[in-house]
Design an enzyme around this catalytic site. Structure first.
Site, PDB file in Angstrom:
ATOM      1  N   ARG A 170     -49.355  47.108  22.018  1.00 48.24           N
ATOM      2  CA  ARG A 170     -49.803  46.030  22.908  1.00 48.24           C
ATOM      3  C   ARG A 170     -48.626  45.217  23.468  1.00 48.24           C
ATOM      4  NH1 ARG A 170     -52.736  41.343  19.213  1.00 48.24           N
ATOM      5  NH2 ARG A 170     -50.865  40.737  18.090  1.00 48.24           N
ATOM      6  N   ARG A 180     -44.706  41.497  21.212  1.00 43.92           N
ATOM      7  CA  ARG A 180     -44.513  40.338  20.344  1.00 43.92           C
ATOM      8  C   ARG A 180     -43.489  40.692  19.284  1.00 43.92           C
ATOM      9  NH1 ARG A 180     -50.203  37.828  18.406  1.00 43.92           N
ATOM     10  NH2 ARG A 180     -49.075  37.846  16.435  1.00 43.92           N
ATOM     11  N   ARG A 182     -48.442  42.475   7.937  1.00 42.68           N
ATOM     12  CA  ARG A 182     -49.519  41.566   8.382  1.00 42.68           C
ATOM     13  C   ARG A 182     -50.876  42.085   7.936  1.00 42.68           C
ATOM     14  NH1 ARG A 182     -48.327  41.675  14.364  1.00 42.68           N
ATOM     15  NH2 ARG A 182     -50.159  40.368  14.666  1.00 42.68           N
ATOM     16  N   ARG A 240     -57.356  31.310   7.835  1.00 40.09           N
ATOM     17  CA  ARG A 240     -56.812  32.580   7.362  1.00 40.09           C
ATOM     18  C   ARG A 240     -56.781  32.638   5.848  1.00 40.09           C
ATOM     19  NH1 ARG A 240     -53.707  33.832  12.227  1.00 40.09           N
ATOM     20  NH2 ARG A 240     -52.914  35.954  12.219  1.00 40.09           N
TER      21      ARG A 240
HETATM   22  P1  AMP Z   1     -51.681  35.466  15.388  1.00 47.06           P
HETATM   23  O1  AMP Z   1     -51.243  35.246  16.809  1.00 47.06           O
HETATM   24  O2  AMP Z   1     -53.036  34.823  15.095  1.00 47.06           O
HETATM   25  O3  AMP Z   1     -51.608  36.899  14.967  1.00 47.06           O
HETATM   26  O4  AMP Z   1     -50.638  34.665  14.466  1.00 47.06           O
HETATM   27  C1  AMP Z   1     -49.265  35.017  14.442  1.00 47.06           C
HETATM   28  C2  AMP Z   1     -48.611  34.490  13.196  1.00 47.06           C
HETATM   29  O5  AMP Z   1     -48.710  33.060  13.147  1.00 47.06           O
HETATM   30  C3  AMP Z   1     -49.234  34.949  11.876  1.00 47.06           C
HETATM   31  O6  AMP Z   1     -48.764  36.228  11.477  1.00 47.06           O
HETATM   32  C4  AMP Z   1     -48.793  33.835  10.938  1.00 47.06           C
HETATM   33  O7  AMP Z   1     -47.437  33.972  10.590  1.00 47.06           O
HETATM   34  C5  AMP Z   1     -48.911  32.596  11.822  1.00 47.06           C
HETATM   35  N1  AMP Z   1     -50.272  31.986  11.736  1.00 47.06           N
HETATM   36  C6  AMP Z   1     -51.181  31.868  12.749  1.00 47.06           C
HETATM   37  N2  AMP Z   1     -52.311  31.264  12.321  1.00 47.06           N
HETATM   38  C7  AMP Z   1     -52.120  30.992  11.002  1.00 47.06           C
HETATM   39  C8  AMP Z   1     -52.923  30.393   9.973  1.00 47.06           C
HETATM   40  N3  AMP Z   1     -54.169  29.968  10.230  1.00 47.06           N
HETATM   41  N4  AMP Z   1     -52.385  30.293   8.726  1.00 47.06           N
HETATM   42  C9  AMP Z   1     -51.141  30.713   8.458  1.00 47.06           C
HETATM   43  N5  AMP Z   1     -50.332  31.301   9.367  1.00 47.06           N
HETATM   44  C10 AMP Z   1     -50.805  31.441  10.631  1.00 47.06           C
END
Ligand code: AMP
Length: 224
Positions: free
Chosen positions: A127, A163, A174, A90
């Protein structure tokens, strides 16, 4: 040759859904860093306690923690025929660390799924995921409807919830975080011959077909 993939794209682009489909079709594990963190939060581990407030605010967990998690995960035997990373990298620092982890392995194939912002907000704020196992709700089941209130998960029988980070305020944050930290990765990876640009605004079946043929084409070319 192992099929080593990363799925890039803003929150709500359908990375998780598409990564699930593709991983199942190819028999390789999907590794979602968001799922790993949500699992740690649910289990109340030290990682979970540190990550929860950051995730609830829509910010990023530190590169150091995330790189450590992924390095450990990619050391496991089940990635021998390949893997899909969903939600990692990310940041450019995470992408550079991943290049290091990939030394001596089959090259990364990058699938970049793009969707216009207005559509992302609509998708994210409607969602649902299963409260029990975290799976996505079936297509068409949206938050705030009577149907959603009584539906149950086909995998574990759990009910569906939003979520914690899918409310409008956090969604907008985000998307900002994505623009600032993650969009630069598109330019980081674009020059590579294994970069695939995918139109994620289509219906999921059409997106899946685009991904399948783009990945087949670059995997074939890489094999020579
Ligand atoms: P996601 O399910 O991929 O949308 O991730 C949910 C949350 O987890 C994100 O908004 C971040 O707070 C954290 N997160 C997930 N993957 C990463 C990553 N590679 N680097 C930093 N934070 C992460």
């Amino acid at each position: 040759m192992a099929l080593n993939l990363i799925f890039l794209g803003p929150p709500g682009a359908g990375k998780g859904t598409q990564a699930d489909r593709f991983a199942q079709a190819k028999g390789i594990p999907k590794i979602s860093t968001g799922d790993i963190l949500r699992g740690a939060v649910a289990a109340g581990t030290e990682l979970g306690l540190r990550a929860k407030a950051i995730m609830d605010a829509g910010n990023l967990v530190s590169d150091e923690i995330m790189i450590g998690i992924v390095r450990e995960r990619l050391d496991r035997a089940d990635v021998a025929s390949g893997f899909i990373l969903d939600g990692f990298p990310r940041t450019v620092a995470q992408a550079e660390a991943l290049d290091g982890i990939m030394t001596g392995r089959s090259p990364l194939i990058i699938v970049d799924i793009q969707v216009p912002d207005a559509e992302l907000v609509r998708r994210l704020t409607s969602r649902l995921i299963c409260k029990g196992c975290g799976s996505n709700a079936p297509e068409g089941l949206t938050a705030g409807t009577a149907e959603a209130a009584t539906a149950t998960c086909g995998k574990c029988g759990g009910s569906f919830v939003q979520r914690a980070d899918d409310n409008e305020t956090v969604v907008l944050e985000r998307l900002k975080v994505y623009e600032r930290n993650t969009r630069p990765l598109v330019e980081f990876y674009r020059p590579r011959p294994s970069f695939c640009a995918i139109d994620g605004a289509l219906v999921p079946g059409d997106v899946a077909r685009q991904i399948e043929s783009a990945v087949d084409a670059v995997a074939g070319a890489t094999r020579g």
